[in-house]
Design a protein around this motif. Structure first.
Motif, short mmCIF file in Angstrom:
data_model
loop_
_atom_site.label_atom_id
_atom_site.label_comp_id
_atom_site.label_asym_id
_atom_site.label_seq_id
_atom_site.Cartn_x
_atom_site.Cartn_y
_atom_site.Cartn_z
N ALA A 341 42.51 35.88 31.82
CA ALA A 341 42.23 36.94 32.79
C ALA A 341 42.27 36.43 34.22
O ALA A 341 42.68 37.15 35.14
CB ALA A 341 40.87 37.56 32.50
N ALA A 342 41.87 35.17 34.43
CA ALA A 342 41.89 34.61 35.78
C ALA A 342 43.30 34.53 36.33
O ALA A 342 43.53 34.68 37.54
CB ALA A 342 41.24 33.23 35.79
N ILE A 343 44.28 34.31 35.46
CA ILE A 343 45.68 34.29 35.89
C ILE A 343 46.20 35.71 36.09
O ILE A 343 46.84 36.02 37.10
CB ILE A 343 46.55 33.54 34.87
CG1 ILE A 343 46.22 32.05 34.86
CG2 ILE A 343 48.03 33.72 35.21
CD1 ILE A 343 47.01 31.26 33.85
N VAL A 344 45.93 36.57 35.12
CA VAL A 344 46.46 37.94 35.17
C VAL A 344 45.95 38.67 36.41
O VAL A 344 46.66 39.48 37.01
CB VAL A 344 46.08 38.70 33.89
CG1 VAL A 344 46.47 40.18 34.01
CG2 VAL A 344 46.78 38.08 32.69
N THR A 345 44.72 38.39 36.81
CA THR A 345 44.14 39.06 37.98
C THR A 345 44.02 38.09 39.16
O THR A 345 43.10 38.19 39.97
CB THR A 345 42.75 39.64 37.65
OG1 THR A 345 41.88 38.58 37.23
CG2 THR A 345 42.85 40.68 36.55
N ALA A 346 44.95 37.16 39.24
CA ALA A 346 44.93 36.14 40.29
C ALA A 346 44.97 36.78 41.68
O ALA A 346 45.46 37.91 41.85
CB ALA A 346 46.09 35.18 40.11
N GLN A 347 44.49 36.03 42.67
CA GLN A 347 44.35 36.55 44.03
C GLN A 347 45.10 35.67 45.02
O GLN A 347 45.20 34.46 44.84
CB GLN A 347 42.86 36.58 44.41
CG GLN A 347 41.99 37.35 43.43
CD GLN A 347 40.53 36.91 43.50
OE1 GLN A 347 40.21 35.75 43.30
NE2 GLN A 347 39.64 37.85 43.79
N GLU A 348 45.60 36.29 46.07
CA GLU A 348 46.25 35.50 47.12
C GLU A 348 45.18 34.76 47.92
O GLU A 348 44.16 35.32 48.29
CB GLU A 348 47.07 36.39 48.06
CG GLU A 348 47.83 35.59 49.12
CD GLU A 348 48.69 36.45 50.00
OE1 GLU A 348 49.30 35.91 50.96
OE2 GLU A 348 48.76 37.67 49.76
N SER A 349 45.43 33.49 48.16
CA SER A 349 44.46 32.67 48.89
C SER A 349 44.68 32.81 50.40
O SER A 349 45.72 33.31 50.85
CB SER A 349 44.61 31.21 48.49
OG SER A 349 45.73 30.62 49.14
N PRO A 350 43.74 32.34 51.20
CA PRO A 350 43.91 32.40 52.66
C PRO A 350 45.13 31.64 53.15
O PRO A 350 45.68 31.96 54.21
CB PRO A 350 42.62 31.77 53.20
CG PRO A 350 41.62 31.99 52.13
CD PRO A 350 42.38 31.89 50.84
N GLY A 351 45.56 30.63 52.37
CA GLY A 351 46.72 29.84 52.77
C GLY A 351 48.03 30.33 52.19
O GLY A 351 49.06 29.65 52.30
N GLY A 352 48.01 31.49 51.52
CA GLY A 352 49.24 32.05 50.96
C GLY A 352 49.58 31.56 49.57
O GLY A 352 50.66 31.86 49.05
N LEU A 353 48.68 30.82 48.93
CA LEU A 353 48.89 30.40 47.56
C LEU A 353 48.32 31.46 46.62
O LEU A 353 47.71 32.44 47.06
CB LEU A 353 48.21 29.05 47.30
CG LEU A 353 48.62 27.90 48.22
CD1 LEU A 353 47.85 26.64 47.87
CD2 LEU A 353 50.13 27.66 48.14
N LEU A 354 48.53 31.28 45.33
CA LEU A 354 47.96 32.19 44.34
C LEU A 354 46.83 31.45 43.63
O LEU A 354 47.07 30.45 42.95
CB LEU A 354 49.00 32.64 43.33
CG LEU A 354 48.54 33.78 42.41
CD1 LEU A 354 48.42 35.09 43.20
CD2 LEU A 354 49.50 33.97 41.23
N MET A 355 45.61 31.91 43.82
CA MET A 355 44.47 31.25 43.19
C MET A 355 43.99 32.11 42.02
O MET A 355 44.04 33.34 42.07
CB MET A 355 43.35 31.03 44.19
CG MET A 355 42.79 32.28 44.83
SD MET A 355 41.56 31.87 46.10
CE MET A 355 41.00 33.53 46.55
N PRO A 356 43.54 31.47 40.93
CA PRO A 356 42.98 32.23 39.82
C PRO A 356 41.84 33.11 40.32
O PRO A 356 41.14 32.75 41.27
CB PRO A 356 42.48 31.15 38.86
CG PRO A 356 43.26 29.92 39.22
CD PRO A 356 43.50 30.02 40.69
#
Length: 491
Positions: A341-356
């Motif tokens: 679920a952490a991957i499926v609902t991953a979020q964009e980080s402040p630095g433009g990466l994708l964080m779980p």
């Protein structure tokens, strides 16, 4: 730019000062208590070049060079899926769990990569440094570990009010860089190439500047470093009796910084407590994923050992046994669900990466760590008392005692004495040995202590949704949200 296992071994022969059991180790690659884990890390490097594994462990970088998937900056869900597959593949291939081999610590640098705005406020050079080191890790494929925990001393006192070296700190600046003094406990440091070194806790109070608020990349070939290792588990007893202890012990050591020069290009933040506070609050934003995934593999080991022990005697047909096996399965799938679920609902980080998804990842870490001791005890129950009373392999091979052990340890045509001995030895090492106890404590504190795990959940859980639901359901005034005091408490 991928390294080979031999290149990795050669990189450790840099004159580093390493001790164990009161003796200086001239070459960590051949020491009997370090060689097994060095060999595993070398094998992971070689697997990246092996056609049988390369497609799973590597990708083509923008320059077209084959590069390590675990070190790749995560920008998409596919990146995370590839990392998860790569980790599972490695652990399946080596037949056990290694927790400090780089892919679970490189994520800490990605967290600081997200903090470049803060670093720019401190010094734009530091922002450039973190970008350079993230890129360098991809290009040079180092064995990168983490340095967090200091000896600490008397925690009721400020570091300045006791021996200041109890916490790592800067003692002077030079044109070439900063000079640091103190010590850190680090897993795998004696046979790693570098570490992201940073404060363990905020010891600076309300001060904006502190010599203790420092973070840098430490090259383990630097002069004036000393590595004092704990005694390893490998080699204490035959591998046939302790198959995990002899292969997967990741030796910790106290790393002494005896006035070590850190070049300015390796300094990631210095003196500004705001930057140090940021990295402590976000340190495991990415690295917790690989850490929790290894707990998933440990759950598989618990299930496998318990289920084999139950099935060989037919006890798996009893309802009470099935219920305990189901508890292990719930634990395993609970970890799996949090990771998925952490991957499926991953979020964009402040630095433009994708964080779980941070709330799901941090609650997953609490779930995996807080229940581990209970799951180990359930596995002990299912394996039975023979894991603590079975004779060692020498007795099974001695001409005088072997016939008796063959008689009493053979169950049927499928479970002969030797297979039963191997399973009991595996379960003993997994659940009852010095190594097993060490791993249990390690998993509890490896990323941070339990209270910090819960603090991370508190900071990342979305409190607004349950508040809004209750406000509407109870008919409360719209001004009654609770947001302001809650945010203040979280800060």
């Amino acid at each position: 730019m991928l390294r080979t296992g031999q290149q990795y071994r050669d990189s450790l022969r840099d004159g580093r000062q390493v001790w164990m059991n009161g003796e200086r180790i001239p070459d960590v690659t051949v020491h009997p208590m370090l060689k097994p884990i060095v060999d595993i890390r070398a094998r992971l490097y070689d697997m990246q070049h092996d056609p049988a594994h390369a497609d799973i462990l590597t990708y083509r970088s923008e320059s077209g060079e084959p590069s390590s998937i675990p070190l790749k900056l995560p920008r998409t869900q596919a990146d995370w899926q590839a990392k998860r597959v790569a980790t599972d593949h490695v652990l399946n291939e080596i037949g056990g769990i290694v927790t400090r081999v780089g892919d679970e610590t490189i994520g800490e640098m990605w967290s600081l990569f997200d903090g470049q705005d803060i670093l720019n406020q401190v010094d734009p050079r530091f922002s450039a440094n973190i970008r350079n080191h993230v890129e360098k890790a991809i290009l040079t494929d180092p064995f990168h570990v983490s340095a967090n925990t200091d000896p600490k001393g008397d925690r009721s006192k400020r570091p300045q009010d006791q021996d200041p070296d109890m916490l790592l700190h800067v003692v002077k600046e030079t044109d070439a860089g900063i000079v640091v003094r103190g010590a850190k406990y680090e897993t795998a440091a004696a046979y790693a190439n570098q570490a992201f070194t940073k404060p363990t806790i905020a010891n600076w109070g309300d001060a904006e500047l502190s010599d203790y608020a420092v973070g840098f990349i430490c090259d383990f070939g630097s002069p004036n470093l000393k590595f004092i290792c704990r005694t390893g588990f490998a080699g204490r007893a035959p591998i046939e009796d302790y198959p995990l202890s002899n292969r997967f012990d990741e030796v910790e050591c106290l790393v002494i910084f005896d006035d070590v020069l850190i070049p300015w290009e390796n300094v990631l933040f210095y003196r500004h407590t705001k930057a140090a506070t940021f990295i402590r609050a976000t340190l495991h934003r990415y690295s917790a994923f690989a850490f929790v995934q290894r707990n998933l593999k440990l759950a598989d080991m618990l299930i496998g050992a318990a289920l084999f022990n139950a099935r060989q005697t037919g006890l798996d047909k009893q309802q009470a046994v099935q219920e305990k096996l189901a508890q292990l399965a719930c634990y395993r799938e609970g970890i799996n669900a949090h990771l998925t679920a952490a991957i499926v609902t991953a979020q964009e980080s402040p630095g433009g990466l994708l964080m779980p998804n941070q709330s799901l990842l941090m609650t997953g870490r609490v779930f995996a760590c807080s229940q581990l001791h209970e799951m180990m005890h359930i596995a002990r129950e299912l394996c039975g008392g023979q894991i603590c009373v079975t004779p060692d392999v020498a007795a099974f091979r001695d001409p005088e005692t072997a016939p008796w052990l063959k008689k009493f340890y053979s169950i049927n045509e499928n479970w002969e004495a030797e297979d039963r001995r191997k399973l009991l030895a595996f379960a003993r090492d997994l659940l009852n040995s010095d190594y097993a106890g060490h791993r249990l404590t390690f998993q509890l504190f490896a990323q941070s202590p339990p209270f910090a795990h819960l603090a991370a959940v508190y900071r990342n859980f979305n409190w607004d949704e349950p508040l809004d639901f209750v406000r509407k359901s109870a008919g409360l005034n719209e001004r009654v949200t609770g947001k302001a005091p809650l945010m203040k408490a979280a800060e």
